[in-house]
Design a protein around this motif. Structure first.
Motif, short mmCIF file in Angstrom:
data_model
loop_
_atom_site.label_atom_id
_atom_site.label_comp_id
_atom_site.label_asym_id
_atom_site.label_seq_id
_atom_site.Cartn_x
_atom_site.Cartn_y
_atom_site.Cartn_z
N LYS A 185 1.61 10.35 -15.53
CA LYS A 185 0.27 10.81 -15.18
C LYS A 185 0.04 12.23 -15.69
CE LYS A 185 0.70 7.14 -12.52
NZ LYS A 185 0.40 5.80 -13.05
N ASN A 186 -1.15 12.51 -16.18
CA ASN A 186 -1.55 13.87 -16.49
C ASN A 186 -1.80 14.61 -15.19
OD1 ASN A 186 -1.84 13.84 -19.54
ND2 ASN A 186 -3.19 12.14 -18.99
N VAL A 187 -1.50 15.92 -15.16
CA VAL A 187 -1.50 16.66 -13.91
C VAL A 187 -2.37 17.91 -13.99
CG1 VAL A 187 -0.08 18.08 -12.37
CG2 VAL A 187 0.75 15.84 -13.15
N LEU A 188 -3.23 18.06 -13.00
CA LEU A 188 -3.92 19.32 -12.71
C LEU A 188 -3.41 19.77 -11.35
CD1 LEU A 188 -6.01 21.58 -13.03
CD2 LEU A 188 -7.73 20.02 -12.06
N VAL A 189 -2.63 20.87 -11.32
CA VAL A 189 -2.07 21.34 -10.06
C VAL A 189 -2.71 22.67 -9.70
CG1 VAL A 189 -0.08 22.43 -11.22
CG2 VAL A 189 0.05 21.85 -8.79
N GLU A 190 -3.03 22.82 -8.43
CA GLU A 190 -3.62 24.06 -7.96
C GLU A 190 -2.62 25.20 -8.11
OE1 GLU A 190 -6.39 25.49 -7.06
OE2 GLU A 190 -7.52 23.70 -7.57
N LYS A 191 -3.14 26.41 -8.18
CA LYS A 191 -2.28 27.59 -8.23
C LYS A 191 -1.71 27.85 -6.84
CE LYS A 191 -4.94 30.04 -5.62
NZ LYS A 191 -4.44 30.61 -4.34
N PRO A 192 -0.58 28.58 -6.73
CA PRO A 192 0.30 28.99 -7.82
C PRO A 192 1.07 27.80 -8.37
CG PRO A 192 1.30 29.54 -5.73
CD PRO A 192 -0.08 29.03 -5.42
N MET A 193 1.57 27.93 -9.58
CA MET A 193 2.25 26.81 -10.24
C MET A 193 3.39 26.27 -9.38
SD MET A 193 3.95 26.83 -14.02
CE MET A 193 4.83 25.42 -14.70
N SER A 194 4.22 27.18 -8.86
CA SER A 194 5.38 26.77 -8.06
C SER A 194 5.80 27.95 -7.21
CB SER A 194 6.52 26.32 -8.97
OG SER A 194 6.97 27.39 -9.78
N VAL A 195 6.95 27.82 -6.56
CA VAL A 195 7.48 28.92 -5.75
C VAL A 195 8.50 29.74 -6.54
CG1 VAL A 195 8.82 29.50 -3.69
CG2 VAL A 195 7.05 27.73 -3.59
N THR A 196 9.38 29.06 -7.27
CA THR A 196 10.43 29.76 -8.02
C THR A 196 10.29 29.51 -9.52
OG1 THR A 196 12.02 27.93 -8.01
CG2 THR A 196 12.00 29.40 -6.08
N LEU A 197 10.95 30.34 -10.30
CA LEU A 197 10.96 30.17 -11.74
C LEU A 197 11.66 28.87 -12.13
CD1 LEU A 197 10.51 31.10 -14.63
CD2 LEU A 197 12.56 32.54 -14.42
N ALA A 198 12.77 28.55 -11.45
CA ALA A 198 13.49 27.32 -11.78
C ALA A 198 12.60 26.09 -11.61
CB ALA A 198 14.73 27.20 -10.90
N GLU A 199 11.77 26.10 -10.58
CA GLU A 199 10.84 24.99 -10.38
C GLU A 199 9.83 24.91 -11.51
OE1 GLU A 199 10.82 24.95 -5.46
OE2 GLU A 199 9.16 25.87 -6.57
N ALA A 200 9.29 26.06 -11.92
CA ALA A 200 8.31 26.07 -13.01
C ALA A 200 8.92 25.56 -14.31
CB ALA A 200 7.77 27.49 -13.21
N VAL A 201 10.18 25.93 -14.56
CA VAL A 201 10.87 25.46 -15.76
C VAL A 201 11.00 23.94 -15.74
CG1 VAL A 201 13.09 25.45 -16.95
CG2 VAL A 201 12.12 27.61 -16.17
N GLU A 202 11.37 23.38 -14.60
CA GLU A 202 11.50 21.92 -14.52
C GLU A 202 10.16 21.23 -14.70
OE1 GLU A 202 13.35 18.36 -11.70
OE2 GLU A 202 13.24 20.40 -10.91
N MET A 203 9.10 21.83 -14.18
CA MET A 203 7.76 21.26 -14.36
C MET A 203 7.37 21.24 -15.83
SD MET A 203 6.00 23.18 -11.10
CE MET A 203 4.29 22.68 -11.37
#
Length: 360
Positions: A92-110
């Motif tokens: 699925k294509n994703v539009l996620v509300e801000k903030p992107m994530s909590v940690t940098l590691a999470e953002a990297v996985e996303m």
């Protein structure tokens, strides 16, 4: 694509209603599913919003089994990462509300999940859709300011502390820095072309949130209500970042871009106790420069418009899904901002400067 694109809404809080309203204005979109982790809440949301044809689910994993082109993720901050990764891996294509994530590691996985799945990950920063934000970017990147060496951004509400999930460390991950600070960072970093940060030194506090004189949920307040940071970048640029949900002051000042040839002062639109942060439009823009051997300033004429910035954000995502375009506000770019917020929180906790290391 002649058929309507099929959209699911994950999370049924207040921001989800704004997504529903925006999608309903698009004739090529059909909301076909809603989900919430609290049993029965998605069914209540479906009825309240009049989504009679939509299916209601009590988990996002069940919703992701449906035939969908994209999803809006409107869940508490701490679950943005898990739900986004699951959605991307489900195709699925994703539009996620801000903030992107909590940690940098999470953002990297996303970001990795987006690359591996070939599906877009777009982050919900509607202020970018103010045409004056593009005007600001054009001025700075045109070279009119010369070499930009210092930027000051952020914002402060004299009183503007949320409650509920926003003040829970387990659900929000962070407070003012992530909630409204992410807008300030995106405004400045997008204008500059998202330079790469190398280190940050930060301080945070929560004197107001934990005081029952100022917050009715003081005993549950676990995040920061104020923060300030100095961020260094690869190109000898420094950025002062400051944010506040509450303070004994009317303002933390304008956003400033200092260049070797000129400077630019930018103020946000809006008024009242919940204004003063970069979650909306530009209010004014002034250039400070020298002409004929003397100091002068020039008010930059703003572009008049009647755009609903939130609706524009949702429309751009939906059109990108329909047309097969890249993500309007790509997660790989916002990952840089997430690295800064992650560094801010680490630095504040350790009470010293920390390095920011971005993945290659």
């Amino acid at each position: 694509m002649s058929e309507k694109i099929k959209i699911g809404i994950i999370g049924t809080g207040g921001i989800a209603r704004a997504h529903v309203s925006a999608y309903r204005k698009l004739p090529f979109v059909e909301i076909v599913a809603v989900a919430d982790a609290i049993p029965g809440k998605s069914a209540e949301f479906k009825e309240r919003e009049g989504l009679t044809e939509a299916a209601a689910y009590d988990s996002h994993t069940e919703l992701l089994k449906a035939d969908l082109d994209g999803v809006s993720i409107c869940t508490p901050n701490v679950s943005h990462h898990r739900v986004s990764v699951d959605a991307l891996r489900a195709g699925k294509n994703v539009l996620v509300e801000k903030p992107m994530s909590v940690t940098l590691a999470e953002a990297v996985e996303m970001a990795q999940a987006s690359r591996e799945s070939g599906k877009m990950l777009s982050i919900g920063f509607q202020p970018r859709y103010d045409p004056n934000m593009k005007l600001l970017q054009d001025i700075v990147q045109s070279g009119r300011l010369g070499n930009v060496y210092y930027v000051e951004t952020g914002g402060g509400r004299r009183r503007g502390m949320p409650g509920g999930t926003f003040i829970s460390k387990a659900l929000a991950g962070a407070g003012a820095m992530a909630d409204i600070g992410c807008y300030s960072l995106d405004m400045a970093l997008n204008t500059l072309g998202y330079p790469r940060p190398v280190s940050v030194s930060a301080f945070t506090s929560n004197h107001f949130g934990t005081n029952p004189l100022y917050h009715p949920e003081a005993s549950k307040f676990e995040v920061e209500d104020f923060g300030v940071a100095m961020v260094r970048f690869e190109n000898d640029l420094v950025l002062q970042f400051k944010i506040s949900w509450a303070m004994h002051m009317d303002s933390l000042g304008a956003t400033l871009f200092l260049g070797t040839d000129a400077g630019l002062k930018v103020t946000p639109a809006g008024s009242g106790p919940w204004s003063g942060v970069w979650d909306g439009a530009i209010g004014s823009m002034t250039m400070f420069h020298d002409e004929f051997g003397g100091h002068t300033s020039t008010a930059v004429p703003l572009i008049g418009h009647k755009l609903n910035l939130f609706d524009e954000k949702v429309r751009d995502f939906a059109e990108a899904v329909r047309d097969g375009r890249p993500a309007p506000i790509p997660g790989e770019q916002i990952l840089i901002q997430q690295a800064i917020i992650d560094g801010v929180l680490r630095s504040a906790d350790l009470r010293r400067e920390v390095s920011i290391e971005l993945p290659q």
